[in-house]
Write a protein that holds these residues in place. Structure first.
Motif, PDB file in Angstrom:
ATOM      1  N   VAL A   1      -5.848   7.723  18.595  1.00 21.48           N
ATOM      2  CA  VAL A   1      -4.540   7.363  19.147  1.00 21.48           C
ATOM      3  C   VAL A   1      -4.552   5.844  19.276  1.00 21.48           C
ATOM      4  N   VAL A   2      -3.615   5.191  18.606  1.00 21.94           N
ATOM      5  CA  VAL A   2      -3.629   3.734  18.477  1.00 21.94           C
ATOM      6  C   VAL A   2      -2.556   3.099  19.349  1.00 21.94           C
ATOM      7  N   CYS A   3      -2.946   2.038  20.019  1.00 18.78           N
ATOM      8  CA  CYS A   3      -2.035   1.242  20.828  1.00 18.78           C
ATOM      9  C   CYS A   3      -1.931  -0.138  20.172  1.00 18.78           C
ATOM     10  N   ASP A   4      -0.783  -0.447  19.569  1.00 19.30           N
ATOM     11  CA  ASP A   4      -0.577  -1.717  18.861  1.00 19.30           C
ATOM     12  C   ASP A   4       0.260  -2.624  19.765  1.00 19.30           C
ATOM     13  N   VAL A   5      -0.407  -3.616  20.374  1.00 20.36           N
ATOM     14  CA  VAL A   5       0.231  -4.420  21.425  1.00 20.36           C
ATOM     15  C   VAL A   5       1.260  -5.395  20.860  1.00 20.36           C
ATOM     16  N   PHE A   6       0.979  -5.970  19.692  1.00 20.73           N
ATOM     17  CA  PHE A   6       1.877  -6.943  19.067  1.00 20.73           C
ATOM     18  C   PHE A   6       2.216  -6.438  17.662  1.00 20.73           C
ATOM     19  N   ALA A   7       3.047  -5.429  17.596  1.00 18.18           N
ATOM     20  CA  ALA A   7       3.216  -4.644  16.366  1.00 18.18           C
ATOM     21  C   ALA A   7       4.101  -5.292  15.319  1.00 18.18           C
ATOM     22  N   GLY A   8       4.979  -6.218  15.699  1.00 16.29           N
ATOM     23  CA  GLY A   8       5.901  -6.791  14.727  1.00 16.29           C
ATOM     24  C   GLY A   8       6.784  -5.728  14.101  1.00 16.29           C
ATOM     25  N   VAL A   9       6.988  -5.806  12.789  1.00 17.36           N
ATOM     26  CA  VAL A   9       7.841  -4.841  12.083  1.00 17.36           C
ATOM     27  C   VAL A   9       7.053  -3.611  11.628  1.00 17.36           C
ATOM     28  N   GLY A  10       5.755  -3.566  11.984  1.00 14.58           N
ATOM     29  CA  GLY A  10       4.969  -2.370  11.709  1.00 14.58           C
ATOM     30  C   GLY A  10       3.950  -2.431  10.599  1.00 14.58           C
ATOM     31  N   PRO A  11       3.440  -3.606  10.189  1.00 10.42           N
ATOM     32  CA  PRO A  11       2.480  -3.637   9.082  1.00 10.42           C
ATOM     33  C   PRO A  11       1.165  -2.921   9.375  1.00 10.42           C
ATOM     34  N   ILE A  12       0.827  -2.757  10.655  1.00 13.88           N
ATOM     35  CA  ILE A  12      -0.371  -1.990  11.032  1.00 13.88           C
ATOM     36  C   ILE A  12       0.032  -0.622  11.578  1.00 13.88           C
TER      37      ILE A  12
ATOM     38  N   GLU B   1      11.520   0.206  14.039  1.00 14.26           N
ATOM     39  CA  GLU B   1      12.121   1.545  14.097  1.00 14.26           C
ATOM     40  C   GLU B   1      12.713   1.931  12.746  1.00 14.26           C
ATOM     41  N   ARG B   2      13.392   0.978  12.112  1.00 14.77           N
ATOM     42  CA  ARG B   2      13.973   1.260  10.787  1.00 14.77           C
ATOM     43  C   ARG B   2      12.881   1.595   9.771  1.00 14.77           C
ATOM     44  N   ASN B   3      11.815   0.825   9.779  1.00 15.30           N
ATOM     45  CA  ASN B   3      10.733   1.043   8.825  1.00 15.30           C
ATOM     46  C   ASN B   3       9.996   2.350   9.080  1.00 15.30           C
ATOM     47  N   SER B   4       9.922   2.757  10.321  1.00 14.50           N
ATOM     48  CA  SER B   4       9.317   4.056  10.648  1.00 14.50           C
ATOM     49  C   SER B   4      10.121   5.186  10.024  1.00 14.50           C
ATOM     50  N   VAL B   5      11.439   5.082  10.139  1.00 14.39           N
ATOM     51  CA  VAL B   5      12.331   6.093   9.551  1.00 14.39           C
ATOM     52  C   VAL B   5      12.273   6.023   8.026  1.00 14.39           C
TER      53      VAL B   5
ATOM     54  N   ASN C   1       0.816  -1.216   0.000  1.00 12.71           N
ATOM     55  CA  ASN C   1       0.000   0.000   0.000  1.00 12.71           C
ATOM     56  C   ASN C   1       0.851   1.269   0.000  1.00 12.71           C
ATOM     57  N   GLY C   2       1.900   1.245  -0.822  1.00 19.57           N
ATOM     58  CA  GLY C   2       2.731   2.429  -0.984  1.00 19.57           C
ATOM     59  C   GLY C   2       3.782   2.635   0.083  1.00 19.57           C
ATOM     60  N   LEU C   3       3.856   1.753   1.068  1.00 21.52           N
ATOM     61  CA  LEU C   3       4.841   1.877   2.138  1.00 21.52           C
ATOM     62  C   LEU C   3       5.882   0.768   1.998  1.00 21.52           C
ATOM     63  N   ARG C   4       7.116   1.075   2.379  1.00 25.82           N
ATOM     64  CA  ARG C   4       8.214   0.116   2.256  1.00 25.82           C
ATOM     65  C   ARG C   4       8.536  -0.511   3.612  1.00 25.82           C
ATOM     66  N   PHE C   5       8.829  -1.795   3.567  1.00 27.80           N
ATOM     67  CA  PHE C   5       9.153  -2.524   4.793  1.00 27.80           C
ATOM     68  C   PHE C   5      10.379  -3.397   4.570  1.00 27.80           C
ATOM     69  N   ASN C   6      11.353  -3.258   5.458  1.00 28.48           N
ATOM     70  CA  ASN C   6      12.484  -4.170   5.488  1.00 28.48           C
ATOM     71  C   ASN C   6      12.160  -5.284   6.472  1.00 28.48           C
ATOM     72  N   VAL C   7      12.416  -6.526   6.083  1.00 29.50           N
ATOM     73  CA  VAL C   7      12.177  -7.653   6.981  1.00 29.50           C
ATOM     74  C   VAL C   7      13.293  -8.677   6.819  1.00 29.50           C
ATOM     75  N   ASP C   8      13.507  -9.435   7.868  1.00 29.93           N
ATOM     76  CA  ASP C   8      14.411 -10.587   7.836  1.00 29.93           C
ATOM     77  C   ASP C   8      13.589 -11.777   8.312  1.00 29.93           C
ATOM     78  N   LEU C   9      13.194 -12.639   7.386  1.00 32.58           N
ATOM     79  CA  LEU C   9      12.298 -13.732   7.737  1.00 32.58           C
ATOM     80  C   LEU C   9      12.932 -14.752   8.671  1.00 32.58           C
ATOM     81  N   ALA C  10      14.236 -14.659   8.886  1.00 27.49           N
ATOM     82  CA  ALA C  10      14.893 -15.549   9.841  1.00 27.49           C
ATOM     83  C   ALA C  10      14.653 -15.097  11.278  1.00 27.49           C
ATOM     84  N   THR C  11      14.304 -13.823  11.463  1.00 24.18           N
ATOM     85  CA  THR C  11      14.194 -13.294  12.830  1.00 24.18           C
ATOM     86  C   THR C  11      12.858 -12.615  13.135  1.00 24.18           C
ATOM     87  N   VAL C  12      12.053 -12.310  12.107  1.00 21.05           N
ATOM     88  CA  VAL C  12      10.784 -11.607  12.333  1.00 21.05           C
ATOM     89  C   VAL C  12       9.668 -12.282  11.536  1.00 21.05           C
TER      90      VAL C  12
END
Length: 374
Positions: free
Chosen positions: A203-214, A239-243, A170-181
């Motif tokens: 104001v959203v509270c994401d309890v199990f956020a992972g790498v940030g897909p939500i 944090e990296r994906n937020s930046v 959806n227009g956003l970029r995500f770095n992931v390492d499938l070995a660790t996340v």
């Protein structure tokens, strides 16, 4: 291009296939040559290490380390074949064809059945060859998802060994390492469905956020996001994906257990601002719901509070999955009167549904006195 229809011990063998020179043009009349059709003779030279099993493919007289001009069970494939056609030709008759796979960046993620295991390298090679250059690595899940960090053990079957990739959703970029996340591309539509219910005041509270897909796409919509995950590798990528998406100023990241995170957030001054809580941990998110009991117990009841809307994902194998999931929510909250909006997300396995439940935390829950065990 040649594929060898055999079990995995043969999968590493490569053969160089060439067509013998035609002696005379008139010989074409006697046994149609060309285009890999019946009657055409090919010379097959094994160019990797000799294996005695090759004799079963190239004729009983084959001894290895030689060119072979006899009968062969090698199947020559035209690039016009689609994956299903190729695999139907190569796999045993009657076997279910694994035609679908999940794509995560440059990685094709297979989920092979037990019956496919002897042919896993062959299947992976077909997937890789028919989907280049987009796909560069083919993996298969060989273990269940580890509950604590939501990681899975993956086996590289074809291509390069890198499990670090970048994807766009959806227009956003995500770095992931499938070995660790953890990442699940199949839930992209579901994530959009959830996000469509948020607005700029939330104001959203994401309890199990992972790498940030939500959390990350939510930050484009809402006022503020508090994102948490227990997995330190996931938090690093969050944090990296937020930046990467220039949204770091709208996201505050935490690394702690989900229950501790809920306690900390609602014990702080942030509590009265939180309007949406997301709990995307389908395997056991309901087990954390008891943390919401008494979140406002030390605050005056005559003061106006916004009771956050909570969104929970879960699995059910019950005959009536909605009733089962609703019961588990009520038991966790120790409250019978919970008005829940419920829907099925997807069938993840035969008889196993992923469900979504949404509800406003009842006043009786948020002001409850906690039991000594909580």
């Amino acid at each position: 291009m040649g594929y060898i229809p055999h079990n995995s011990p043969f999968a590493g063998n490569l053969a160089r296939i060439s067509r013998p020179r035609r002696k005379k043009r008139k010989e074409k009349k006697e046994g149609k040559e060309g285009n890999g059709r019946k009657g055409e003779l090919y010379v097959v030279e094994v160019v990797e290490e000799e294996r005695k099993e090759m004799s079963g493919l190239l004729g009983d007289e084959f001894r290895g380390g030689e060119k072979w001009r006899g009968s062969t069970r090698l199947l020559l494939l035209d690039e016009e074949f689609v994956d299903k056609n190729i695999l139907e030709a190569l796999l045993p008759k009657g076997m279910i064809i694994p035609s679908a796979f999940e794509t995560v960046g440059h990685i094709a993620h297979l989920n092979l059945r037990e019956e496919h295991q002897p042919f896993k390298y062959l299947i992976a090679k077909v997937v890789l060859d028919k989907n280049k250059p987009k796909i560069q690595t083919v993996v298969n899940k060989i273990d269940a998802i580890h509950i604590d960090y939501r990681t899975m053990q993956l086996e590289v079957l074809a291509g390069n060994n890198s499990l670090v990739t970048m994807l766009v959703e959806n227009g956003l970029r995500f770095n992931v390492d499938l070995a660790t996340v953890y990442w699940n591309s199949k839930l992209a539509t579901e994530r959009q469905r959830l996000l469509s219910g948020f607005n700029f005041k939330d104001v959203v509270c994401d309890v199990f956020a992972g790498v940030g897909p939500i959390s990350i796409p939510a930050a484009k919509i809402v006022k503020r996001v508090y994102a948490n995950d227990l997995n330190p590798y996931a938090v690093d990528y969050l944090e990296r994906n937020s930046v990467l998406n220039k949204l770091e100023k709208k996201i505050e990241v935490f690394n702690m257990d989900g229950r501790r995170f809920i306690d900390a957030m609602f014990a702080s001054q942030k509590a009265h601002k939180i309007t949406q809580v997301v709990m995307n941990l389908p395997n056991d998110a309901t087990e954390f719901l008891d943390a919401f009991r008494g979140i406002y117990r030390d605050r005056p009841e005559d003061v106006k509070f916004t009771f956050p809307k909570t969104h929970v994902y879960g699995f059910s194998k019950a005959r009536d999955p909605e009733f089962d999931f609703h019961e588990r929510i009520r038991i966790a909250l120790a409250e019978v009167a919970v008005n829940v909006e419920m829907r099925r997300v997807r069938l993840v396995a035969p008889g196993k549904w992923m469900l979504f439940a949404s509800f406003v935390l009842p006043e009786s829950v948020v002001f409850a006195r906690r039991s000594p065990n909580t």
